[in-house]
Enzyme design. Structure first.
Site, PDB file in Angstrom:
ATOM      1  N   THR A   1    -116.410 -85.195   8.688  1.00  0.00           N
ATOM      2  CA  THR A   1    -115.087 -85.262   8.446  1.00  0.00           C
ATOM      3  C   THR A   1    -114.327 -86.451   8.992  1.00  0.00           C
ATOM      4  OG1 THR A   1    -114.353 -83.796  10.687  1.00  0.00           O
ATOM      5  CG2 THR A   1    -114.738 -82.535   8.489  1.00  0.00           C
ATOM      6  N   ASP A   2    -113.093 -86.703   8.668  1.00  0.00           N
ATOM      7  CA  ASP A   2    -112.379 -87.752   9.000  1.00  0.00           C
ATOM      8  C   ASP A   2    -111.397 -87.914  10.198  1.00  0.00           C
ATOM      9  OD1 ASP A   2    -113.348 -89.283   6.575  1.00  0.00           O
ATOM     10  OD2 ASP A   2    -111.795 -87.821   5.539  1.00  0.00           O
ATOM     11  N   SER A   8    -107.162 -88.702  13.957  1.00  0.00           N
ATOM     12  CA  SER A   8    -107.216 -88.645  12.267  1.00  0.00           C
ATOM     13  C   SER A   8    -107.413 -90.110  12.052  1.00  0.00           C
ATOM     14  CB  SER A   8    -105.787 -88.326  11.938  1.00  0.00           C
ATOM     15  OG  SER A   8    -105.666 -88.571  10.548  1.00  0.00           O
ATOM     16  N   ARG A   9    -108.813 -90.265  11.511  1.00  0.00           N
ATOM     17  CA  ARG A   9    -109.347 -91.555  11.226  1.00  0.00           C
ATOM     18  C   ARG A   9    -108.772 -92.271  10.062  1.00  0.00           C
ATOM     19  NH1 ARG A   9    -114.318 -88.676  12.090  1.00  0.00           N
ATOM     20  NH2 ARG A   9    -114.112 -88.410  14.430  1.00  0.00           N
ATOM     21  N   VAL A  10    -108.244 -91.757   9.123  1.00  0.00           N
ATOM     22  CA  VAL A  10    -107.741 -92.380   7.883  1.00  0.00           C
ATOM     23  C   VAL A  10    -106.194 -91.978   7.789  1.00  0.00           C
ATOM     24  CG1 VAL A  10    -109.642 -92.772   6.738  1.00  0.00           C
ATOM     25  CG2 VAL A  10    -108.462 -90.590   6.509  1.00  0.00           C
TER      26      VAL A  10
END
Ligand code: ATP
Ligand code: MG
Length: 736
Positions: free
Chosen positions: A574-575, A600-602
């Protein structure tokens, strides 16, 4: 010359069938028509039974009774009234629909008996035997060898050919079949062995089987196909029984065997929802098979001499040695708008009381994820309405954000709140409940309904009591339903609640299929399984319509252990993740988002500029506060600065608390966080922050709505905007 006779005979036969068939059908259906109409009248009566009428009568009947009896009766009336009030228009029409469905089934069985009877007369039997010639000619024209037959011939030199008919066949037909099949096999260097059988259950006509492929021109097959198509036809509201009978008569009149081609196999063993079969030479992975008892399954294992499938329904009726047939398609589910507002199982069958799902389209449950060129970066926000998430771990459309935590830490609550917050935003939601209790799903459905969220939501519910096969399929079905909307250019939110149970179901299947097990006894391809599923979440490029699927998989951890096998897998797919902390939850900090472990990477790219600016230092401040708070447990002598940091941290933490089913708009979140972090709430005690929050929202909603809108839509949170906000906040503080 001969062909002319055939044609003449054929025409005579058709005429006989039409005449005789029509008469018999009319005779039999005439009586039924009346019966069904009278039953329909009964339904109408039920519908007419209005609530006041019932109350009046009961009141009259009970006035002379003893008081105790009266109160008892009153209770009863109240109960009845409630149950009739709960009888919605939809449910009433459902009764109607159910009746038509039953009528249809009954009509079909009558027709079947009728046809069987017809063929017990020698006249009709002879008439259908006349058709043997044209039917077999057509079959012999069509037969070919499949890749499966060729593979079989490599190891065995004889391919079996079986010719089955209801009544003895003419010698020239048998001779022709023998000649043509021998020639066909000669051409590939093989031999045939022809068996000629009789089987009365075929009713009439004949069937040729070469290897595993069957060319079927029997009456029995025709009836089977007719019955199957019947089940698929939607029942519409305006469908009257009269209309239905007309439809049936037309179908019976045009009744003539056609040639159906399919492949057959044989059940070897059945156990625990797994079936091993042989035959089915050309079957593919993921294909659907159908057993004699009507149950269906999906192929999940293909070996040299046996094929393994999982059975969707009850497997107790499947007998060893019975036939199994290829349905000729990959497992797929109904998709489309008709599923919104519905609760369905993993195969898209209704689980609510709303009857048939009137679908017109299906999609395969396994579908290739969009490639890199088909995707656009994640750039627009998917607001959850939860302060702790939108501010700290923002989610963008097309992102995959894991919700992870121990049992009972509010994982489902976050997903449900997010669905509720999509109201009016045009996002379609799909909630996949895997291995959850039915009561919980019913509660979620009620909650969504009460908040007006069911209109744009589909619930796929596969309870813990369902077979492991259905639990395994459920998220893929959900994904297929979501893809339909995504490729239509819409935004979709899909929740998988939860993938830990999904992994357990897959482990069960794999062990039953005798696959080698790996870490924690999970099969080696569990990672591939989940990545295949989650890769299907995407934000499509403009050329493809710009739709998106945002996935919120949920994982349950044991004692906060995020380094176990399944959690690490899904974290890496997951991101980002929202980590829910049992300790925080128990302290009363709800939602219990652990700021340190959540990322939350994006999603940051998708925050509104104002929120981005306001929340930029939030994470560090909260982390600092937790560190200080822990440190402070050891001493009490603190300087003013630390005291200030502590109290503002405490206030911030308090401000992030939020009850369930109470999503907050993005701009209000921004204003609140700004107010607290800029010290406008310093005079408020932590216990009063909720009141402060409510007042703040109503102030900005009612009196400074223009400013709230500016904050929402600004491209930049510049000094000017900041100053206007500060000014408005001072006014608010002054007033309260
Ligand atoms: P499970 O492991 O059983 O699936 P879960 O992690 O999904 O549990 P929930 O069922 O969402 O947790 O919530 C557990 C309990 O906590 C519920 O009783 C719910 O009402 C309560 N709860 C969750 N979030 C909040 C909240 N923000 N405020 C108050 N109570 C909450
Ligand atoms: Mg849950």
């Amino acid at each position: 010359m001969e062909i002319q006779y055939v044609i003449i005979n054929f025409l005579i036969l058709v005429a006989i069938l039409i005449l005789a068939g029509r008469k018999t059908v009319k005779r039999i259906f005439g009586g039924r028509y009346e019966r069904i109409n009278s039953e329909l009248d009964r339904v109408e009566e039920i519908e007419k039974m209005s609530v006041p009428a019932l109350q009046e009568n009961s009141a009259e009947a009970f006035t002379v009774d003893f008081s105790e009896e009266i109160s008892k009766a009153e209770g009863l009336v109240a109960e009845k009234t409630a149950s009739i009030e709960a009888f919605t228009e939809r449910e009433k029409s459902e009764i109607h629909r159910g009746m038509i469905e039953d009528a249809r089934k009954e009509l079909f069985s009558v027709m079947k008996d009728n046809v069987v009877n017809l063929f017990s007369y020698e006249k009709y039997r002879n008439a259908i035997s006349e058709l043997d010639r044209p039917v077999i000619d057509e079959i012999l024209k069509r037969i070919t060898l499949t890749p499966g037959d060729m593979a079989y011939l490599k190891h065995h030199d004889v391919l079996y050919v079986t010719l089955t008919s209801a009544y003895p066949l003419a010698k020239d037909i048998v001779d022709d079949v023998d000649r043509v099949t021998t020639e066909l096999l000669d051409s590939v260097g093989g031999k045939t062995s022809l068996w000629v059988l009789e089987d009365e259950t075929l009713i009439g006509g004949l069937r040729l089987r070469i290897g595993d492929t069957v060319y079927d021109g029997t009456v029995a097959e025709e009836l089977y196909q007719f019955g199957k198509n019947l089940g698929r036809e939607p029942i519409m509201h305006d469908d009257t029984v009269g209309h239905l009978i007309q439809e049936f008569t037309e179908k019976t009149e045009s009744f003539r065997p056609q040639i159906h081609k399919y492949q057959l196999g044989r059940v070897m063993t059945v156990s625990d929802g797994i079936c091993w079969m042989d035959g089915l030479a050309d079957i593919m992975y993921g294909e659907v098979v159908e057993f004699e008892c009507g149950e269906r399954g999906m192929v999940l294992d293909i070996q040299q001499n046996r094929i393994g499938c999982v059975i969707f329904g009850e497997f107790e009726h499947i007998e060893s040695g019975s036939r199994v047939r290829r349905v000729g398609r990959i497992a797929s589910v109904p998709v489309g708008e008709c599923l919104l507002g519905r609760v369905v199982d993993a195969m898209g069958n209704p689980k609510d009381a709303m009857g048939y799902v009137p679908y017109t389209e299906t999609r395969p449950i396994e579908f290739k994820a969009p490639g890199i060129l088909d995707r656009a970066p994640v750039n627009s926000p998917l607001h959850t309405g939860i302060k702790a998430i939108d501010a700290l771990v923002p989610i963008g459309k097309g992102q995959r954000e894991l919700i992870i935590g121990d049992r009972q830490t509010g994982k489902t609550a976050i997903a449900v709140d997010t669905i509720i917050n999509q109201k009016g935003k045009g996002t379609v939601c799909i909630y996949v409940a895997i291995g959850q209790k039915d009561t919980l799903v019913a509660e979620i459905k009620d909650r969504l309904e009460a908040n007006g969220a069911m209109e744009y939501t589909t619930i796929i519910s596969v309870p813990a009591s369902a077979s492991a096969a259905l639990q395994y399929i459920a998220p893929f079905s959900g994904s297929a339903m979501a893809e339909y909307f995504m490729y239509e250019g819409k935004d979709v939110l899909i929740v998988y609640d939860d993938l830990s149970k999904h992994a357990v179901a897959y482990r069960e299947l794999s062990l039953l299929l005798h696959r080698p097990s790996g870490r924690e006894a999970y099969p080696g391809d569990i990672f591939y399984l989940h990545s295949r599923l989650l890769e299907r979440a995407a934000h499509l490029s403009e050329e493809l319509g710009g739709g998106s699927i945002t996935a919120l998989p949920i994982i349950e951890t044991l004692a906060g252990d995020i380094s176990a096998y399944i959690p690490t897998n899904v974290i890496s797919i997951t991101d980002g993740q929202v980590f829910l902390d049992a300790e925080l939850f128990n302290e009363g900090q709800r939602p219990a988002v652990n700021v340190g472990l959540s990322v939350s990477r994006v999603g940051g790219a998708a925050q509104t500029p104002s929120m981005k600016k306001v929340s930029s230092s939030l994470r560090t401040r909260l982390a600092q506060y937790r560190e200080l708070a822990e440190f402070m447990q050891f001493g009490s002598d603190i300087d003013d600065e630390t005291k200030k940091a502590l109290s503002s941290g405490r206030l911030l933490t308090e401000a992030l608390r939020q009850p369930r089913y109470a999503p907050v708009e993005d701009c209000m979140q921004t204003i609140l966080i700004f107010a607290v972090s800029e010290g406008f709430a310093d005079g408020v005690t932590p216990g009063e922050i909720e009141k402060f929050e409510k007042g703040l929202y109503s102030f900005f909603r009612n009196e400074r709505a223009d400013l709230a809108l500016r904050i929402k839509e600004a491209d930049k949170f510049d000094d000017e905007l900041k100053n206007s906000l500060k000014e408005a906040l001072s006014e608010f503080v002054k007033r309260s």
